[in-house]
Design a protein around this motif. Structure first.
Motif, PDB file in Angstrom:
ATOM      1  N   PHE A   1     -27.882  14.036   3.034  1.00 40.76           N
ATOM      2  CA  PHE A   1     -27.230  14.710   1.888  1.00 40.76           C
ATOM      3  C   PHE A   1     -28.318  16.214   1.613  1.00 40.76           C
ATOM      4  O   PHE A   1     -28.825  16.928   2.299  1.00 40.76           O
ATOM      5  CB  PHE A   1     -29.190  14.277   0.380  1.00 40.76           C
ATOM      6  N   PHE A   2     -26.800  16.902   1.928  1.00 38.59           N
ATOM      7  CA  PHE A   2     -26.561  18.322   1.378  1.00 38.59           C
ATOM      8  C   PHE A   2     -27.279  19.000   0.837  1.00 38.59           C
ATOM      9  O   PHE A   2     -26.395  18.768  -0.519  1.00 38.59           O
ATOM     10  CB  PHE A   2     -25.642  18.820   1.787  1.00 38.59           C
TER      11      PHE A   2
ATOM     12  N   VAL B   1     -24.876  25.074   3.824  1.00 41.54           N
ATOM     13  CA  VAL B   1     -25.702  23.785   3.410  1.00 41.54           C
ATOM     14  C   VAL B   1     -27.173  23.351   3.915  1.00 41.54           C
ATOM     15  O   VAL B   1     -27.091  23.898   5.054  1.00 41.54           O
ATOM     16  CB  VAL B   1     -24.935  22.633   3.619  1.00 41.54           C
ATOM     17  N   GLY B   2     -27.935  23.096   3.393  1.00 40.50           N
ATOM     18  CA  GLY B   2     -29.210  22.573   4.407  1.00 40.50           C
ATOM     19  C   GLY B   2     -28.979  21.567   4.072  1.00 40.50           C
ATOM     20  O   GLY B   2     -28.727  20.377   3.512  1.00 40.50           O
ATOM     21  N   LEU B   3     -29.452  21.152   5.470  1.00 36.28           N
ATOM     22  CA  LEU B   3     -30.076  19.094   6.090  1.00 36.28           C
ATOM     23  C   LEU B   3     -31.393  19.127   5.526  1.00 36.28           C
ATOM     24  O   LEU B   3     -32.326  18.999   4.954  1.00 36.28           O
ATOM     25  CB  LEU B   3     -30.361  19.054   7.532  1.00 36.28           C
TER      26      LEU B   3
ATOM     27  N   LEU C   1     -27.091  25.247   7.360  1.00 35.88           N
ATOM     28  CA  LEU C   1     -25.191  24.939   8.300  1.00 35.88           C
ATOM     29  C   LEU C   1     -24.632  26.076   6.950  1.00 35.88           C
ATOM     30  O   LEU C   1     -24.718  26.173   6.070  1.00 35.88           O
ATOM     31  CB  LEU C   1     -25.108  23.559   8.171  1.00 35.88           C
ATOM     32  N   ILE C   2     -23.774  27.149   7.939  1.00 37.83           N
ATOM     33  CA  ILE C   2     -22.769  27.789   7.318  1.00 37.83           C
ATOM     34  C   ILE C   2     -21.578  27.062   7.298  1.00 37.83           C
ATOM     35  O   ILE C   2     -21.017  27.640   9.075  1.00 37.83           O
ATOM     36  CB  ILE C   2     -22.544  29.292   7.623  1.00 37.83           C
ATOM     37  N   LEU C   3     -21.025  26.672   6.657  1.00 35.82           N
ATOM     38  CA  LEU C   3     -19.804  25.826   6.991  1.00 35.82           C
ATOM     39  C   LEU C   3     -18.471  26.238   6.252  1.00 35.82           C
ATOM     40  O   LEU C   3     -18.424  26.941   5.165  1.00 35.82           O
ATOM     41  CB  LEU C   3     -19.702  24.614   6.660  1.00 35.82           C
ATOM     42  N   ARG C   4     -17.825  26.609   7.406  1.00 33.29           N
ATOM     43  CA  ARG C   4     -15.984  27.052   6.723  1.00 33.29           C
ATOM     44  C   ARG C   4     -14.892  27.187   6.987  1.00 33.29           C
ATOM     45  O   ARG C   4     -15.198  26.621   8.983  1.00 33.29           O
ATOM     46  CB  ARG C   4     -16.514  29.100   6.377  1.00 33.29           C
ATOM     47  N   ASP C   5     -14.217  25.717   6.601  1.00 29.78           N
ATOM     48  CA  ASP C   5     -12.961  25.196   6.335  1.00 29.78           C
ATOM     49  C   ASP C   5     -13.322  24.059   7.852  1.00 29.78           C
ATOM     50  O   ASP C   5     -12.500  24.017   9.079  1.00 29.78           O
ATOM     51  CB  ASP C   5     -12.063  26.081   7.538  1.00 29.78           C
ATOM     52  N   THR C   6     -14.263  23.653   7.629  1.00 25.16           N
ATOM     53  CA  THR C   6     -14.969  22.560   8.393  1.00 25.16           C
ATOM     54  C   THR C   6     -16.134  21.199   7.778  1.00 25.16           C
ATOM     55  O   THR C   6     -16.074  21.781   6.698  1.00 25.16           O
ATOM     56  CB  THR C   6     -15.484  23.058   9.622  1.00 25.16           C
ATOM     57  N   SER C   7     -16.692  20.462   8.801  1.00 22.34           N
ATOM     58  CA  SER C   7     -17.042  19.872   7.711  1.00 22.34           C
ATOM     59  C   SER C   7     -18.586  19.631   8.233  1.00 22.34           C
ATOM     60  O   SER C   7     -19.201  19.965  10.107  1.00 22.34           O
ATOM     61  CB  SER C   7     -16.511  18.143   7.292  1.00 22.34           C
ATOM     62  N   ALA C   8     -19.449  18.548   7.697  1.00 24.50           N
ATOM     63  CA  ALA C   8     -20.571  18.115   9.026  1.00 24.50           C
ATOM     64  C   ALA C   8     -20.835  16.290   8.333  1.00 24.50           C
ATOM     65  O   ALA C   8     -20.860  16.826   7.109  1.00 24.50           O
ATOM     66  CB  ALA C   8     -22.047  19.343   8.797  1.00 24.50           C
TER      67      ALA C   8
END
Length: 277
Positions: free
Chosen positions: A19-20, A175-177, A191-198
């Motif tokens: 959960f992010f 977003v935090g793990l 994590l810093i997400l921009r045009d990507t995923s986790a």
């Protein structure tokens, strides 16, 4: 345990374990629209910037999730995948192009990971639960872009997350793990997400929900979770499972060799990460 029940436990565990905390970004409620629901027996959340009405976007998202569920679910007996699994002559079963491509994607990752991820864990039937949720995230994002011209959004389905645009703070989505309480907070990755995923995989909530394809038994190693950052959430979903199965030493070495951004959280609180340059 029946396959369907195991799949539901797997998704519930992934939702809790991966959960992010997207609320780290603390968006302006007037600038972003958000809604949530349930799909694949796990919560989903959508947040986006734009003038498109919530009801129209929600209806389209839920229709897309229902369509993918009807195609790839392993706990719905009437899904296309389960009908294929029951077919007496699988070669004579005409798969849809979309499902056939998803199966081939899963098989490619199986080959790339040396079988650490497998669409046939513990049996002969195909089980796409290790990749289908990530695939659904990708499809929802594509839908938002194509149908509503939304280019700044965050999608979370049971802990599998994809982000477009700069987010509320203008530098990407923070977003935090999720992690177990015994881990020291300042060691946890944001994590810093921009045009990507986790995507995240692990067994903190249910120790037996991920099977090692080599043994057919639950994974036992030094990891609490494995997370992967990748443009394709389907790929991230499957690779996170593979790295969790590999364990920290082998998993980190594999990520370094293949150039994969991976975050591994160990049971002793250690965090290992391979970032891309």
């Amino acid at each position: 345990m029946k396959d369907g029940r195991r799949w539901m436990i797997r998704l519930t565990a992934a939702a809790l374990l991966g959960f992010f905390a997207w609320y780290i970004s603390q968006p302006d409620p007037d600038a972003y629209t958000r809604f949530q629901g349930e799909a694949f027996a796990t919560p989903y959340r959508v947040m986006y910037r734009g003038g498109v009405g919530r009801n129209a976007v929600r209806d389209a998202v839920e229709a897309e999730l229902a369509r993918i569920d009807a195609m790839a679910s392993t706990w719905r007996e009437d899904s296309e995948l389960m009908r294929y699994n029951r077919a007496g002559d699988p070669e004579g079963f005409e798969l849809s192009v979309e499902l056939a491509e998803l199966i081939e994607h899963a098989k490619r990752i199986e080959a790339e990971t040396g079988g650490a991820f497998s669409p046939r864990p513990g049996g002969k039937q195909l089980d796409l639960s290790g990749i289908a949720k990530g695939y659904a995230v990708d499809r929802v994002v594509e839908l938002l872009q194509a149908e509503f011209d939304i280019v700044d959004c965050l999608i979370d389905i049971g802990g599998e997350v994809k982000a477009l645009g700069n987010g509320p703070k203008g530098v990407g989505w923070h977003v935090g793990l999720y992690s177990p309480s015994q881990l020291v907070p300042d060691k946890l990755p944001v994590l810093i997400l921009r045009d990507t995923s986790a995507a995240t995989s692990g067994a903190y909530f249910k120790g037996d929900h991920i099977l090692d394809p080599a043994t057919g038994k639950p994974v036992v190693n030094d990891l609490v979770s494995a997370s992967v950052v990748h443009p394709s959430n389907a790929t991230a979903d499957a690779l996170a499972t593979a790295l969790y199965v590999m364990g920290s030493e082998r998993g980190l070495a594999w990520a370094e060799d293949k150039g994969i951004h991976a975050v591994l959280l160990l049971k002793d609180g250690t965090r290992l990460e391979h970032e891309l340059e």
